[in-house]
Design a protein around this motif. Structure first.
Motif, short mmCIF file in Angstrom:
data_model
loop_
_atom_site.label_atom_id
_atom_site.label_comp_id
_atom_site.label_asym_id
_atom_site.label_seq_id
_atom_site.Cartn_x
_atom_site.Cartn_y
_atom_site.Cartn_z
N ALA A 184 -19.85 28.49 -5.18
CA ALA A 184 -21.16 27.78 -6.01
C ALA A 184 -21.47 26.50 -5.64
O ALA A 184 -22.54 25.23 -5.80
N LEU A 185 -20.70 25.45 -5.33
CA LEU A 185 -20.89 23.65 -5.63
C LEU A 185 -21.30 23.26 -3.87
O LEU A 185 -22.41 22.88 -3.78
N PRO A 186 -20.51 24.41 -2.80
CA PRO A 186 -21.74 23.79 -1.23
C PRO A 186 -23.39 24.29 -1.55
O PRO A 186 -24.29 23.61 -0.83
N MET A 187 -23.31 25.76 -2.55
CA MET A 187 -24.31 26.27 -1.78
C MET A 187 -25.85 25.70 -3.26
O MET A 187 -26.86 24.81 -3.19
N ALA A 188 -25.28 24.47 -4.66
CA ALA A 188 -25.46 23.80 -4.97
C ALA A 188 -25.94 22.84 -4.59
O ALA A 188 -27.20 22.00 -5.14
N VAL A 189 -25.39 21.80 -3.86
CA VAL A 189 -25.24 20.78 -3.16
C VAL A 189 -26.72 21.08 -1.58
O VAL A 189 -27.02 19.90 -1.80
N GLY A 190 -26.42 22.78 -1.55
CA GLY A 190 -27.83 22.42 -0.31
C GLY A 190 -28.71 22.45 -0.83
O GLY A 190 -30.36 22.05 -0.64
N VAL A 191 -28.88 23.23 -2.15
CA VAL A 191 -30.02 23.37 -2.88
C VAL A 191 -31.05 21.77 -2.91
O VAL A 191 -32.57 21.57 -2.98
N ALA A 192 -29.97 20.62 -3.97
CA ALA A 192 -30.61 20.30 -4.70
C ALA A 192 -31.53 19.30 -3.13
O ALA A 192 -32.55 18.39 -3.31
N LEU A 193 -30.73 19.56 -1.69
CA LEU A 193 -30.39 19.05 -0.68
C LEU A 193 -31.87 19.40 -0.57
O LEU A 193 -33.18 18.87 0.01
N GLY A 194 -32.14 20.33 -0.44
CA GLY A 194 -33.39 21.10 0.10
C GLY A 194 -34.32 20.71 -0.26
O GLY A 194 -35.81 19.96 -0.13
N ASP A 195 -34.38 20.54 -1.78
CA ASP A 195 -35.32 19.72 -3.13
C ASP A 195 -36.11 18.82 -2.99
O ASP A 195 -37.22 18.47 -3.06
N PHE A 196 -34.90 18.14 -2.78
CA PHE A 196 -34.92 16.47 -2.70
C PHE A 196 -36.18 16.44 -0.90
O PHE A 196 -37.10 15.40 -1.43
N THR A 197 -35.33 17.13 0.06
CA THR A 197 -36.69 17.40 0.84
C THR A 197 -38.17 17.60 0.33
O THR A 197 -39.02 16.77 1.16
N ALA A 198 -37.81 18.80 -0.01
CA ALA A 198 -39.56 19.64 -0.18
C ALA A 198 -40.22 18.46 -1.68
O ALA A 198 -41.60 18.28 -0.98
N TRP A 222 -19.67 24.02 5.03
CA TRP A 222 -20.90 23.10 6.03
C TRP A 222 -22.03 24.00 6.35
O TRP A 222 -23.25 23.93 6.05
N ARG A 223 -21.82 25.02 6.70
CA ARG A 223 -22.51 26.55 6.82
C ARG A 223 -23.97 26.92 5.94
O ARG A 223 -25.04 27.00 5.68
N MET A 224 -22.74 27.10 4.46
CA MET A 224 -23.11 27.42 3.44
C MET A 224 -23.59 26.39 2.75
O MET A 224 -25.34 26.07 2.51
N LEU A 225 -23.59 25.36 2.57
CA LEU A 225 -24.81 24.01 3.41
C LEU A 225 -26.56 23.84 3.51
O LEU A 225 -27.27 23.97 3.09
N GLY A 226 -25.93 24.02 4.95
CA GLY A 226 -26.73 23.73 5.85
C GLY A 226 -27.69 24.88 5.35
O GLY A 226 -29.02 24.66 5.70
N HIS A 227 -26.56 25.76 5.78
CA HIS A 227 -28.29 27.89 4.74
C HIS A 227 -29.25 26.80 4.09
O HIS A 227 -30.34 27.31 3.48
N ALA A 228 -28.08 26.52 2.46
CA ALA A 228 -29.36 26.54 1.04
C ALA A 228 -30.39 25.62 1.75
O ALA A 228 -31.29 25.69 0.95
N TRP A 229 -29.68 24.68 2.32
CA TRP A 229 -31.14 23.25 2.74
C TRP A 229 -32.46 24.00 3.24
O TRP A 229 -33.37 23.29 2.77
N LEU A 230 -31.69 24.09 4.01
CA LEU A 230 -32.32 25.07 5.20
C LEU A 230 -33.60 26.10 4.27
O LEU A 230 -34.98 26.17 4.12
N VAL A 231 -33.25 26.67 3.43
CA VAL A 231 -33.28 27.97 3.31
C VAL A 231 -34.85 27.03 1.92
O VAL A 231 -35.91 27.53 1.70
N THR A 232 -34.27 26.07 1.04
CA THR A 232 -34.96 25.66 0.05
C THR A 232 -36.56 24.38 1.00
O THR A 232 -36.89 24.50 0.31
N ALA A 233 -35.60 23.67 1.56
CA ALA A 233 -36.69 22.61 2.27
C ALA A 233 -37.64 23.27 2.63
O ALA A 233 -38.67 23.16 3.10
N LEU A 234 -37.49 24.32 3.69
CA LEU A 234 -38.07 25.35 4.75
C LEU A 234 -39.54 25.96 4.36
O LEU A 234 -40.21 26.34 5.07
N ASN A 235 -38.85 26.08 3.27
CA ASN A 235 -40.13 27.37 2.84
C ASN A 235 -41.74 26.19 2.05
O ASN A 235 -41.60 25.61 1.19
#
Length: 208
Positions: A39-53, A109-122
């Motif tokens: 839950a926590l690493p995925m939520a952080v990754g999503v927030a970072l991805g949305d921040f980037t986008a 770290w891999r879960m966080l990075g995966h969530a960031w990539l999927v969110t930011a690069l969409n």
């Protein structure tokens, strides 16, 4: 920016974030397969991805809005139509989430990075923010403070939404697989999005 605009933005963002897109499907997949620890690493990754986008979108949006008032008006109308289209699409969506459990034991770290990539690069994320934000911006006021407030608000909601989806999926798996529950969420969210689009058109007409 008025308090009413901020409340409207917060409400519309909350509804939009509830829509199960690629990011939420990824969050649910990890939670179904590996439980609450995701839950926590995925939520952080999503927030970072949305921040980037969102930051990239705002940079481009700021340049567009500075160029022409006509562009700003066009973006408002396009954004309103986009909200209505999303609402109709969500209303007609099925009652299942296409999320398969991920059983591979990925490190944090891999879960966080995966969530960031999927969110930011969409690509849809970049398009969405450019179409969505002008509904709530006041072109007569300084854009930077408004964008900062909207971005902070959206990122807080995105983090909470991803965290909530992950915890629900890990603790109450039957809920995310219940067709009636998913269909009800889709139809309520779709109706609210159509209403938001119509309200945006009405507000735009009142300003002109």
């Amino acid at each position: 920016m008025t308090f009413e605009s901020w409340i409207a933005f917060t409400a519309a963002s909350a509804v939009l974030l509830l829509i199960p897109g690629p990011t939420i499907l990824l969050v649910v997949s990890y939670a179904l397969g590996q439980g609450w620890r995701t839950a926590l690493p995925m939520a952080v990754g999503v927030a970072l991805g949305d921040f980037t986008a969102m930051t990239l979108s705002m940079l481009g949006l700021g340049a567009l809005l500075a160029a022409s008032g006509a562009v700003f008006t066009a973006l408002r109308w396009a954004g309103a139509a986009y909200l209505v289209w999303l609402g109709v699409k969500l209303w007609r969506a099925g009652g299942t989430l296409d999320a398969q459990p991920r059983t591979d034991a990925a490190p944090v770290w891999r879960m966080l990075g995966h969530a960031w990539l999927v969110t930011a690069l969409n690509p849809k994320s970049l398009t969405f923010f450019v179409a969505f934000l002008p509904q709530f911006l006041d072109p007569r006021a300084d854009l930077l403070p408004q964008m900062a407030v909207f971005e902070a608000t959206f990122l807080t909601l995105a983090f909470a939404n991803a965290l909530g989806y992950a915890l629900v999926a890990s603790r109450a798996r039957a809920v995310v697989r219940n067709e009636r529950a998913v269909r009800a969420v889709n139809r309520v969210g779709g109706g609210l999005l159509v209403g938001a689009g119509v309200a945006a058109v009405a507000a735009g007409g009142a300003r002109s």
